[in-house]
Motif scaffolding. Structure first.
Motif, PDB file in Angstrom:
ATOM      1  N   UNK A 102      46.558  29.654  40.292  1.00 10.91           N
ATOM      2  CA  UNK A 102      45.751  30.626  41.036  1.00 10.91           C
ATOM      3  C   UNK A 102      46.613  31.276  42.118  1.00 10.91           C
ATOM      4  N   UNK A 103      47.371  30.459  42.837  1.00  8.12           N
ATOM      5  CA  UNK A 103      48.225  30.958  43.920  1.00  8.12           C
ATOM      6  C   UNK A 103      49.277  31.942  43.399  1.00  8.12           C
ATOM      7  N   UNK A 104      49.819  31.650  42.226  1.00  9.27           N
ATOM      8  CA  UNK A 104      50.808  32.554  41.638  1.00  9.27           C
ATOM      9  C   UNK A 104      50.225  33.911  41.323  1.00  9.27           C
ATOM     10  N   UNK A 105      49.002  33.920  40.796  1.00  8.68           N
ATOM     11  CA  UNK A 105      48.351  35.202  40.505  1.00  8.68           C
ATOM     12  C   UNK A 105      48.055  35.941  41.802  1.00  8.68           C
ATOM     13  N   UNK A 106      47.584  35.239  42.821  1.00 11.99           N
ATOM     14  CA  UNK A 106      47.313  35.896  44.103  1.00 11.99           C
ATOM     15  C   UNK A 106      48.582  36.510  44.684  1.00 11.99           C
ATOM     16  N   UNK A 107      49.711  35.812  44.582  1.00 10.36           N
ATOM     17  CA  UNK A 107      50.979  36.369  45.080  1.00 10.36           C
ATOM     18  C   UNK A 107      51.386  37.607  44.290  1.00 10.36           C
ATOM     19  N   UNK A 108      51.218  37.550  42.973  1.00 13.82           N
ATOM     20  CA  UNK A 108      51.575  38.711  42.139  1.00 13.82           C
ATOM     21  C   UNK A 108      50.684  39.905  42.471  1.00 13.82           C
ATOM     22  N   UNK A 109      49.395  39.652  42.638  1.00 13.78           N
ATOM     23  CA  UNK A 109      48.477  40.738  43.004  1.00 13.78           C
ATOM     24  C   UNK A 109      48.797  41.275  44.397  1.00 13.78           C
ATOM     25  N   UNK A 110      49.215  40.401  45.290  1.00 18.62           N
ATOM     26  CA  UNK A 110      49.599  40.819  46.635  1.00 18.62           C
ATOM     27  C   UNK A 110      50.801  41.762  46.583  1.00 18.62           C
ATOM     28  N   UNK A 111      51.790  41.408  45.785  1.00 18.63           N
ATOM     29  CA  UNK A 111      52.966  42.277  45.636  1.00 18.63           C
ATOM     30  C   UNK A 111      52.572  43.630  45.051  1.00 18.63           C
ATOM     31  N   UNK A 112      51.656  43.604  44.107  1.00 15.23           N
ATOM     32  CA  UNK A 112      51.258  44.837  43.421  1.00 15.23           C
ATOM     33  C   UNK A 112      50.401  45.745  44.309  1.00 15.23           C
ATOM     34  N   UNK A 113      49.494  45.145  45.100  1.00  7.90           N
ATOM     35  CA  UNK A 113      48.545  45.948  45.882  1.00  7.90           C
ATOM     36  C   UNK A 113      48.984  46.193  47.321  1.00  7.90           C
ATOM     37  N   UNK A 114      49.890  45.341  47.837  1.00 13.89           N
ATOM     38  CA  UNK A 114      50.279  45.464  49.235  1.00 13.89           C
ATOM     39  C   UNK A 114      49.322  44.745  50.183  1.00 13.89           C
ATOM     40  N   UNK A 115      48.290  44.108  49.645  1.00 12.61           N
ATOM     41  CA  UNK A 115      47.339  43.341  50.452  1.00 12.61           C
ATOM     42  C   UNK A 115      47.816  41.901  50.571  1.00 12.61           C
ATOM     43  N   UNK A 116      47.329  41.211  51.586  1.00 13.50           N
ATOM     44  CA  UNK A 116      47.700  39.806  51.732  1.00 13.50           C
ATOM     45  C   UNK A 116      46.968  38.970  50.681  1.00 13.50           C
ATOM     46  N   UNK A 117      47.517  37.803  50.389  1.00 12.36           N
ATOM     47  CA  UNK A 117      46.852  36.906  49.431  1.00 12.36           C
ATOM     48  C   UNK A 117      45.486  36.493  49.948  1.00 12.36           C
ATOM     49  N   UNK A 118      45.356  36.365  51.265  1.00 11.23           N
ATOM     50  CA  UNK A 118      44.063  36.006  51.857  1.00 11.23           C
ATOM     51  C   UNK A 118      43.024  37.095  51.602  1.00 11.23           C
ATOM     52  N   UNK A 119      43.413  38.355  51.800  1.00 11.01           N
ATOM     53  CA  UNK A 119      42.486  39.466  51.553  1.00 11.01           C
ATOM     54  C   UNK A 119      42.036  39.484  50.090  1.00 11.01           C
ATOM     55  N   UNK A 120      42.966  39.257  49.205  1.00  5.92           N
ATOM     56  CA  UNK A 120      42.635  39.275  47.777  1.00  5.92           C
ATOM     57  C   UNK A 120      41.736  38.094  47.431  1.00  5.92           C
ATOM     58  N   UNK A 121      42.034  36.918  47.986  1.00  7.17           N
ATOM     59  CA  UNK A 121      41.234  35.723  47.688  1.00  7.17           C
ATOM     60  C   UNK A 121      39.797  35.866  48.165  1.00  7.17           C
ATOM     61  N   UNK A 122      39.590  36.589  49.266  1.00 13.68           N
ATOM     62  CA  UNK A 122      38.234  36.762  49.800  1.00 13.68           C
ATOM     63  C   UNK A 122      37.361  37.628  48.898  1.00 13.68           C
ATOM     64  N   UNK A 123      37.974  38.635  48.266  1.00 13.67           N
ATOM     65  CA  UNK A 123      37.212  39.541  47.394  1.00 13.67           C
ATOM     66  C   UNK A 123      38.133  40.085  46.307  1.00 13.67           C
ATOM     67  N   UNK A 124      38.428  39.254  45.292  1.00 14.06           N
ATOM     68  CA  UNK A 124      39.397  39.684  44.271  1.00 14.06           C
ATOM     69  C   UNK A 124      39.055  41.032  43.605  1.00 14.06           C
ATOM     70  N   UNK A 125      37.817  41.229  43.113  1.00 10.88           N
ATOM     71  CA  UNK A 125      37.543  42.517  42.486  1.00 10.88           C
ATOM     72  C   UNK A 125      37.641  43.690  43.461  1.00 10.88           C
ATOM     73  N   UNK A 126      37.230  43.465  44.697  1.00  8.61           N
ATOM     74  CA  UNK A 126      37.285  44.533  45.701  1.00  8.61           C
ATOM     75  C   UNK A 126      38.700  44.904  46.110  1.00  8.61           C
ATOM     76  N   UNK A 127      39.630  43.998  45.910  1.00  8.02           N
ATOM     77  CA  UNK A 127      41.020  44.253  46.300  1.00  8.02           C
ATOM     78  C   UNK A 127      41.777  45.040  45.238  1.00  8.02           C
ATOM     79  N   UNK A 128      41.220  45.125  44.047  1.00  7.70           N
ATOM     80  CA  UNK A 128      41.926  45.783  42.953  1.00  7.70           C
ATOM     81  C   UNK A 128      41.675  47.278  42.952  1.00  7.70           C
ATOM     82  N   UNK A 129      42.708  48.060  42.640  1.00 11.48           N
ATOM     83  CA  UNK A 129      42.502  49.506  42.520  1.00 11.48           C
ATOM     84  C   UNK A 129      41.595  49.802  41.321  1.00 11.48           C
ATOM     85  N   UNK A 130      40.725  50.741  41.487  1.00 10.18           N
ATOM     86  CA  UNK A 130      39.828  51.134  40.394  1.00 10.18           C
ATOM     87  C   UNK A 130      40.508  52.170  39.509  1.00 10.18           C
ATOM     88  N   UNK A 131      40.290  52.064  38.188  1.00 14.76           N
ATOM     89  CA  UNK A 131      40.931  53.041  37.271  1.00 14.76           C
ATOM     90  C   UNK A 131      40.363  54.431  37.451  1.00 14.76           C
TER      91      UNK A 131
END
Length: 96
Positions: free
Chosen positions: A67-96
């Motif tokens: 789980x932590x590895x995915x959060x780090x990868x998403x953090x690198x991709x989005x520029x958000x912290x892993x904490x921000x992504x963990x709090x609301x994973x779908x909300x942290x993702x860019x919409x198509x």
């Protein structure tokens, strides 16, 4: 001489981390460049997160070891912290 130079530049040791090992094995047979291959895995994880799956489930389905590895990868991709992504994973993702 060329073979000698190649041995100095290319490691024949497999990665130890399970996710890195899987990615390296997939990279050998995939026609995609490594960055596109990694992005494709993140896209799989994003699809699962957007459909309501938890981070651990999305990580497993995308081939991430943890789980932590995915959060780090998403953090690198989005520029958000892993904490921000963990709090609301779908909300942290860019919409198509």
């Amino acid at each position: 001489m060329l073979g000698e130079l190649a041995r100095e530049c290319v490691s024949d040791v497999a990665p130890r981390h399970p996710a890195a090992l899987r990615l390296s094995q997939e990279a050998v047979t995939s026609p995609l460049p490594l960055d596109e291959l990694a992005r494709a895995r993140l896209d799989v994880a994003a699809e699962h997160l957007l459909s309501g799956a938890g981070v651990s489930t999305a990580a497993r389905r995308a081939g991430s070891a943890t789980r932590a590895g995915l959060l780090r990868a998403l953090s690198r991709e989005t520029g958000l912290s892993t904490r921000e992504i963990a709090l609301d994973p779908p909300g942290a993702l860019p919409r198509p």
